[in-house]
Design an enzyme around this catalytic site. Structure first.
Site, PDB file in Angstrom:
ATOM      1  N   CYS A  16       0.813  -1.216   0.014  1.00 23.08           N
ATOM      2  CA  CYS A  16       0.030  -0.101  -0.128  1.00 23.08           C
ATOM      3  C   CYS A  16       1.045   1.087   0.135  1.00 23.08           C
ATOM      4  O   CYS A  16       1.996   1.135  -0.267  1.00 23.08           O
ATOM      5  CB  CYS A  16      -0.804  -0.063   1.201  1.00 23.08           C
ATOM      6  SG  CYS A  16      -0.286   0.075   3.014  1.00 23.08           S
ATOM      7  N   ASN A  19       2.343   1.437   4.344  1.00 25.20           N
ATOM      8  CA  ASN A  19       2.724   0.168   4.963  1.00 25.20           C
ATOM      9  C   ASN A  19       2.234   0.254   6.609  1.00 25.20           C
ATOM     10  O   ASN A  19       2.972  -0.425   7.292  1.00 25.20           O
ATOM     11  CB  ASN A  19       4.232  -0.260   4.645  1.00 25.20           C
ATOM     12  CG  ASN A  19       4.424  -1.737   5.082  1.00 25.20           C
ATOM     13  OD1 ASN A  19       5.550  -2.169   5.475  1.00 25.20           O
ATOM     14  ND2 ASN A  19       3.039  -2.865   4.998  1.00 25.20           N
ATOM     15  N   CYS A  21      -1.280   0.652   7.416  1.00 21.43           N
ATOM     16  CA  CYS A  21      -2.883   0.322   7.394  1.00 21.43           C
ATOM     17  C   CYS A  21      -3.092  -0.971   6.749  1.00 21.43           C
ATOM     18  O   CYS A  21      -3.347  -2.096   7.018  1.00 21.43           O
ATOM     19  CB  CYS A  21      -3.640   1.612   7.195  1.00 21.43           C
ATOM     20  SG  CYS A  21      -3.541   2.998   8.139  1.00 21.43           S
ATOM     21  N   ARG A  22      -3.255  -0.520   5.206  1.00 22.77           N
ATOM     22  CA  ARG A  22      -3.917  -1.839   4.369  1.00 22.77           C
ATOM     23  C   ARG A  22      -2.803  -2.963   4.184  1.00 22.77           C
ATOM     24  O   ARG A  22      -3.516  -4.107   4.327  1.00 22.77           O
ATOM     25  CB  ARG A  22      -4.301  -1.242   3.296  1.00 22.77           C
ATOM     26  CG  ARG A  22      -5.419  -0.145   3.306  1.00 22.77           C
ATOM     27  CD  ARG A  22      -5.592   0.419   2.108  1.00 22.77           C
ATOM     28  NE  ARG A  22      -4.359   1.622   1.884  1.00 22.77           N
ATOM     29  CZ  ARG A  22      -4.055   2.174   0.791  1.00 22.77           C
ATOM     30  NH1 ARG A  22      -5.233   2.326  -0.245  1.00 22.77           N
ATOM     31  NH2 ARG A  22      -3.166   3.029   0.859  1.00 22.77           N
ATOM     32  N   SER A  23      -1.786  -2.738   4.067  1.00 21.86           N
ATOM     33  CA  SER A  23      -0.993  -3.917   3.261  1.00 21.86           C
ATOM     34  C   SER A  23      -0.429  -4.660   4.819  1.00 21.86           C
ATOM     35  O   SER A  23      -0.400  -6.057   4.502  1.00 21.86           O
ATOM     36  CB  SER A  23       0.248  -3.582   2.728  1.00 21.86           C
ATOM     37  OG  SER A  23       1.099  -2.522   3.208  1.00 21.86           O
ATOM     38  N   ASP A 133      -8.050   3.845   0.965  1.00 20.01           N
ATOM     39  CA  ASP A 133      -7.210   4.237   2.035  1.00 20.01           C
ATOM     40  C   ASP A 133      -7.972   4.767   3.119  1.00 20.01           C
ATOM     41  O   ASP A 133      -8.798   5.553   3.242  1.00 20.01           O
ATOM     42  CB  ASP A 133      -6.375   5.432   1.278  1.00 20.01           C
ATOM     43  CG  ASP A 133      -5.213   5.839   2.498  1.00 20.01           C
ATOM     44  OD1 ASP A 133      -5.418   5.585   3.627  1.00 20.01           O
ATOM     45  OD2 ASP A 133      -4.522   6.574   1.989  1.00 20.01           O
TER      46      ASP A 133
HETATM   47  P1  4NP Z   1      -1.808   2.780   4.235  1.00 18.92           P
HETATM   48  O1  4NP Z   1      -2.415   4.203   4.865  1.00 18.92           O
HETATM   49  O2  4NP Z   1      -1.392   3.132   2.875  1.00 18.92           O
HETATM   50  O3  4NP Z   1      -2.877   1.932   4.246  1.00 18.92           O
HETATM   51  O4  4NP Z   1      -0.555   2.405   5.115  1.00 18.92           O
HETATM   52  C1  4NP Z   1      -1.603   5.476   4.749  1.00 18.92           C
HETATM   53  C2  4NP Z   1      -0.508   5.524   5.590  1.00 18.92           C
HETATM   54  C3  4NP Z   1       0.086   6.608   5.930  1.00 18.92           C
HETATM   55  C4  4NP Z   1      -0.227   7.672   5.028  1.00 18.92           C
HETATM   56  C5  4NP Z   1      -1.412   7.703   3.986  1.00 18.92           C
HETATM   57  C6  4NP Z   1      -1.919   6.347   3.705  1.00 18.92           C
HETATM   58  N1  4NP Z   1       0.553   9.086   5.146  1.00 18.92           N
HETATM   59  O5  4NP Z   1      -0.168   9.803   4.368  1.00 18.92           O
HETATM   60  O6  4NP Z   1       1.503   9.144   5.927  1.00 18.92           O
END
Ligand code: 4NP
Length: 163
Positions: A16, A19, A21-23, A133
């Site tokens: 994702c 790294n 939340c989703r992945s 997201d």
């Molecule tokens: P992820 O979510 O891609 O599912 O891990 C996010 C984590 C951090 C951020 C955006 C999305 N960020 O902007 O820091």
């Protein structure tokens, strides 16, 4: 396959943006399912982000809490995708268009490009084309991520076991 033939594990990388939340949730759900089915030794799984700003961090506390309520332990430490991942893994699964575009731009050969897939292609119940997201949203977003990931990971596991 002959019984004495050594079966190589299928190596899967979930990707994702951050790294956190989703992945890592995808990694946790898939690992849980493969253990539950007694086939964990047939897989090597990991996760990574296209953005390295959270490198070394545990998953977001909201993601960990929602996952824990469903029995998934998320203890992965965030890391950024690296060129070696395109050699090491058989399947590199992005969560959304942005992840897929970034991963395809990193691939060096047609074989590496072919490893990049969309995780929602394995969904059998949710008619969606991305894992949204959840980072800037509320609790519903994290539940939605887990609902879709459970469907996608079930489908992915079946696909891998049948092929
Ligand atoms: P992820 O979510 O891609 O599912 O891990 C996010 C984590 C951090 C951020 C955006 C999305 N960020 O902007 O820091």
């Amino acid at each position: 396959m002959r019984k004495d033939e050594i079966q190589k594990p299928v190596k899967i990388l979930f990707v994702c943006l951050g790294n956190i939340c989703r992945s890592p949730a995808a990694e946790g759900v898939f690992t849980h399912l493969s253990r539950e089915r007694g086939v964990a030794d047939r897989f090597e799984v990991d996760s990574a982000g296209t953005y390295g700003g959270h490198a070394g961090d545990l998953p977001d506390p909201r993601m960990r809490a929602h996952a824990a309520r469903r029995g998934y332990l998320l203890d992965h430490r965030s890391r950024q995708v690296c060129p070696g991942d395109f050699e090491r893994f058989d399947l590199i699964l992005g969560m959304d268009d942005y992840n897929i575009d970034t991963l395809r731009s990193m691939a060096d050969t047609p074989e590496q490009t072919a490893k990049v897939r969309r995780i929602t292609d394995y969904c059998r119940h949710y008619p969606v084309d991305c894992i949204p997201d959840p980072y800037y949203g509320g609790a519903d977003g994290f539940e939605n991520v887990l609902n879709i990931l459970e469907d996608a990971c079930e489908g992915l596991l079946e696909h891998c076991l049948l092929s």
